[in-house]
Design a protein around this motif. Structure first.
Motif, PDB file in Angstrom:
ATOM      1  N   THR A  23       6.242  -3.102   1.388  1.00  7.13           N
ATOM      2  CA  THR A  23       5.805  -2.112   2.535  1.00  7.13           C
ATOM      3  C   THR A  23       4.583  -2.413   2.957  1.00  7.13           C
ATOM      4  O   THR A  23       4.167  -2.496   3.922  1.00  7.13           O
ATOM      5  N   ARG A  24       3.889  -2.738   1.940  1.00  9.66           N
ATOM      6  CA  ARG A  24       2.061  -3.302   2.323  1.00  9.66           C
ATOM      7  C   ARG A  24       2.306  -4.542   3.043  1.00  9.66           C
ATOM      8  O   ARG A  24       1.597  -4.652   3.910  1.00  9.66           O
ATOM      9  N   ILE A  25       3.230  -5.391   2.409  1.00  9.63           N
ATOM     10  CA  ILE A  25       3.173  -6.808   3.208  1.00  9.63           C
ATOM     11  C   ILE A  25       3.523  -6.698   4.373  1.00  9.63           C
ATOM     12  O   ILE A  25       3.086  -7.099   5.477  1.00  9.63           O
ATOM     13  N   LEU A  26       4.824  -5.786   4.810  1.00 10.62           N
ATOM     14  CA  LEU A  26       5.299  -5.771   5.906  1.00 10.62           C
ATOM     15  C   LEU A  26       4.376  -5.120   6.894  1.00 10.62           C
ATOM     16  O   LEU A  26       4.462  -5.470   8.103  1.00 10.62           O
ATOM     17  N   GLY A  27       3.514  -4.107   6.394  1.00 12.27           N
ATOM     18  CA  GLY A  27       2.671  -3.190   7.329  1.00 12.27           C
ATOM     19  C   GLY A  27       1.577  -3.896   7.779  1.00 12.27           C
ATOM     20  O   GLY A  27       1.069  -4.252   9.027  1.00 12.27           O
ATOM     21  N   GLY A  28       1.119  -5.127   6.926  1.00  9.90           N
ATOM     22  CA  GLY A  28       0.214  -5.984   7.179  1.00  9.90           C
ATOM     23  C   GLY A  28       0.599  -7.220   8.224  1.00  9.90           C
ATOM     24  O   GLY A  28      -0.357  -7.417   9.198  1.00  9.90           O
ATOM     25  N   ILE A  29       1.792  -7.516   8.160  1.00 11.07           N
ATOM     26  CA  ILE A  29       1.905  -8.505   9.142  1.00 11.07           C
ATOM     27  C   ILE A  29       2.680  -8.208  10.304  1.00 11.07           C
ATOM     28  O   ILE A  29       2.621  -8.806  11.647  1.00 11.07           O
ATOM     29  N   ALA A  30       3.224  -6.837  10.488  1.00  7.55           N
ATOM     30  CA  ALA A  30       3.968  -6.495  11.618  1.00  7.55           C
ATOM     31  C   ALA A  30       2.503  -5.533  12.504  1.00  7.55           C
ATOM     32  O   ALA A  30       2.792  -5.643  13.717  1.00  7.55           O
ATOM     33  N   GLY A  31       1.938  -4.888  11.715  1.00  4.94           N
ATOM     34  CA  GLY A  31       0.852  -4.189  12.501  1.00  4.94           C
ATOM     35  C   GLY A  31       1.020  -2.738  12.158  1.00  4.94           C
ATOM     36  O   GLY A  31       2.148  -2.334  12.044  1.00  4.94           O
ATOM     37  N   GLU A  32      -0.022  -2.006  12.368  1.00  7.07           N
ATOM     38  CA  GLU A  32       0.270  -0.481  11.855  1.00  7.07           C
ATOM     39  C   GLU A  32       0.956   0.146  13.131  1.00  7.07           C
ATOM     40  O   GLU A  32       0.749  -0.044  14.244  1.00  7.07           O
ATOM     41  N   GLY A  33       2.047   0.799  12.812  1.00  9.07           N
ATOM     42  CA  GLY A  33       2.911   1.565  13.652  1.00  9.07           C
ATOM     43  C   GLY A  33       3.853   0.764  14.288  1.00  9.07           C
ATOM     44  O   GLY A  33       4.673   1.280  15.324  1.00  9.07           O
ATOM     45  N   VAL A  34       3.998  -0.471  13.994  1.00  4.41           N
ATOM     46  CA  VAL A  34       5.000  -1.373  14.561  1.00  4.41           C
ATOM     47  C   VAL A  34       6.350  -1.299  13.928  1.00  4.41           C
ATOM     48  O   VAL A  34       6.296  -1.356  12.686  1.00  4.41           O
ATOM     49  N   ALA A  35       7.371  -1.019  14.554  1.00  9.58           N
ATOM     50  CA  ALA A  35       8.785  -1.190  13.881  1.00  9.58           C
ATOM     51  C   ALA A  35       8.982  -2.342  13.192  1.00  9.58           C
ATOM     52  O   ALA A  35       8.784  -3.579  13.710  1.00  9.58           O
TER      53      ALA A  35
END
Length: 216
Positions: free
Chosen positions: A135-147
């Motif tokens: 979750t932390r990696i995906l949040g970092g690479i996709a950007g906050e609030g991005v699906a």
């Protein structure tokens, strides 16, 4: 005049005793297999009664889980991303710190992954750590609030399993440097994201890394 009786005994408070027992647990579970340890032996190693040990931990499994939780919290704190850095650099730095932690705790890390198959509760804890890391990696690479695209989610979660296998091979053979392993792991993650169809994510990461390198 010197007191021949020596230093006075100081009773440890609850938090001090628990911290001492958890530190001992890391050593014991690293040097011995889970099945080889008993609460009686642990109490002897700690220099306390078995009854007192049970006062702090109701079972060997609870004791083992407490030592794992302490290690997981230390690792989580160490690898917390630096929000001032671009996503790619955050990931690279956190991964380097993670590999450094494995170097410090290589025997415990190896035994942990072996024990995962023996104790369901431990398996659940390891899975929780993997899930929060993904979750932390995906949040970092996709950007906050991005699906997050499903393919990217699958790629990252699968990569975390690959990383454990690569790290076990690394500590077993020690014929790759930490920098080489970090590069291999980052390249594998980017490759998995590309294969998942998340090309825009990879392009954004590499562009941010290139910009940061030029600015530096």
């Amino acid at each position: 005049m010197t007191d021949a009786r020596g230093p006075a005994y100081r009773r440890l408070d609850v938090d001090e005793r628990r911290a001492q027992l958890i530190a001992l647990g890391e050593k014991l579970f690293t040097s011995s297999a889970y099945s080889e340890l008993s609460m009686a032996r642990i109490a002897r190693e700690a220099g306390i009664s078995k009854a007192l040990l049970y006062h702090y931990f109701p079972s060997k499994q609870a004791y083992f889980q407490a030592t794992l939780q302490a290690a997981a919290e230390e690792l989580r704190a160490r690898t917390e991303p630096d929000a001032t850095l671009p996503p790619a650099q955050q990931l690279e730095r956190s991964l380097d710190v993670y590999l450094g932690w494995i170097e410090e705790h290589r025997e415990g890390y190896e035994k942990l992954l072996i024990t995962v198959g023996e104790v369901p509760e431990v398996r659940a804890m390891v899975e929780e750590v993997r899930s929060s890391t993904a979750t932390r990696i995906l949040g970092g690479i996709a950007g906050e609030g991005v699906a997050v695209p499903p393919g990217a989610r699958t790629a990252v979660r699968g990569w975390l399993w690959f990383m454990d296998g690569a790290c076990l091979d690394w500590i077993a053979h020690r014929d790759l440097s930490r920098d080489e392993l970090r590069g291999l792991l980052l390249g594998t993650l980017f490759g998995a994201l590309m294969a998942s169809g998340s090309t825009e994510v990879v392009q954004a990461l590499t562009a941010a890394a290139a910009t940061a390198a030029a600015d530096g």
